[in-house]
Design an enzyme around this catalytic site. Sequence first.
Site, PDB file in Angstrom:
ATOM      1  NE  ARG A 190      -3.696   2.418   2.255  1.00 35.70           N
ATOM      2  CZ  ARG A 190      -4.170   3.107   3.271  1.00 35.70           C
ATOM      3  NH1 ARG A 190      -3.856   2.779   4.511  1.00 35.70           N
ATOM      4  NH2 ARG A 190      -4.955   4.144   3.070  1.00 35.70           N
ATOM      5  CG  HIS A 191      -0.878   4.768  -1.390  1.00 41.79           C
ATOM      6  ND1 HIS A 191      -1.154   5.708  -0.412  1.00 41.79           N
ATOM      7  CD2 HIS A 191      -2.080   4.259  -1.762  1.00 41.79           C
ATOM      8  CE1 HIS A 191      -2.451   5.771  -0.211  1.00 41.79           C
ATOM      9  NE2 HIS A 191      -3.043   4.900  -1.013  1.00 41.79           N
ATOM     10  CG  ASN A 236      -4.190   7.857   3.115  1.00 36.99           C
ATOM     11  OD1 ASN A 236      -3.109   7.637   2.577  1.00 36.99           O
ATOM     12  ND2 ASN A 236      -5.317   7.344   2.649  1.00 36.99           N
ATOM     13  CD  GLN A 265      -6.166   9.163  -0.555  1.00 39.06           C
ATOM     14  OE1 GLN A 265      -5.412  10.124  -0.582  1.00 39.06           O
ATOM     15  NE2 GLN A 265      -5.735   7.940  -0.348  1.00 39.06           N
ATOM     16  CD  GLU A 279      -8.359   1.839  -3.612  1.00 37.62           C
ATOM     17  OE1 GLU A 279      -8.558   0.704  -4.110  1.00 37.62           O
ATOM     18  OE2 GLU A 279      -8.047   2.021  -2.415  1.00 37.62           O
TER      19      GLU A 279
END
Length: 203
Positions: free
Chosen positions: A6-7, A13, A19, A81
């Site tokens: 995961r980024h 966030n 997002q 995503e």
Amino acid sequence: MLALIRHGQTDWNFAGRLQGRTDIPLNDVGRAQARAAASAYAGGMWQAVVSSPLGRARETARILADALALPLGATYEELLEQDFGAAEGVAVSELATRWPDRDFPGKEPDEEVARRGAAGVVRISADYEGAPVLAVAHGTLIRHTLAGLTGHDARHYPRFDNLSASHLRAQDAAWVVQSIGGRPFDEVRLEIDARAAEDARAA
């Protein structure tokens, strides 16, 4: 071997906003998370870093690639995503009130996300001829992909922290999930099964 990562953190966030496809960049915390996480992949096993096309994933991948002296490979549309439609930008705390069934107008179907993610895993592996690759993507995409591969409901999967990694290995013409969010799959599976049982009792 493939690691789905995961980024790093973004301002949305931090603020608790959904997002999806909205292209919110990393913040300074997210960049620091990526730099700190790189040491976990040192040692020469990994051969490249690829990512989703969204900026927060691409920058995370670039930081990892630079820190590890690895090639920064292509972006993969399959790693995007989930599109949450009208819910993008909405505070996560408001979602249950506004859309109790998470039926956001314009939302990409969950089952399509799982199929897309699995197709991305296969394409990355083919492009790199089975070499170990780090793939930076997004929490919901990773959750649906893994749930599809293991045969579970994605709702029962845990939430992924920024820079957490889940490992997959190709075995006997199939993908086997070895870890989820940095924890052994067999350990997390007990929690997934417990959540599924709880939901079944509530129904």
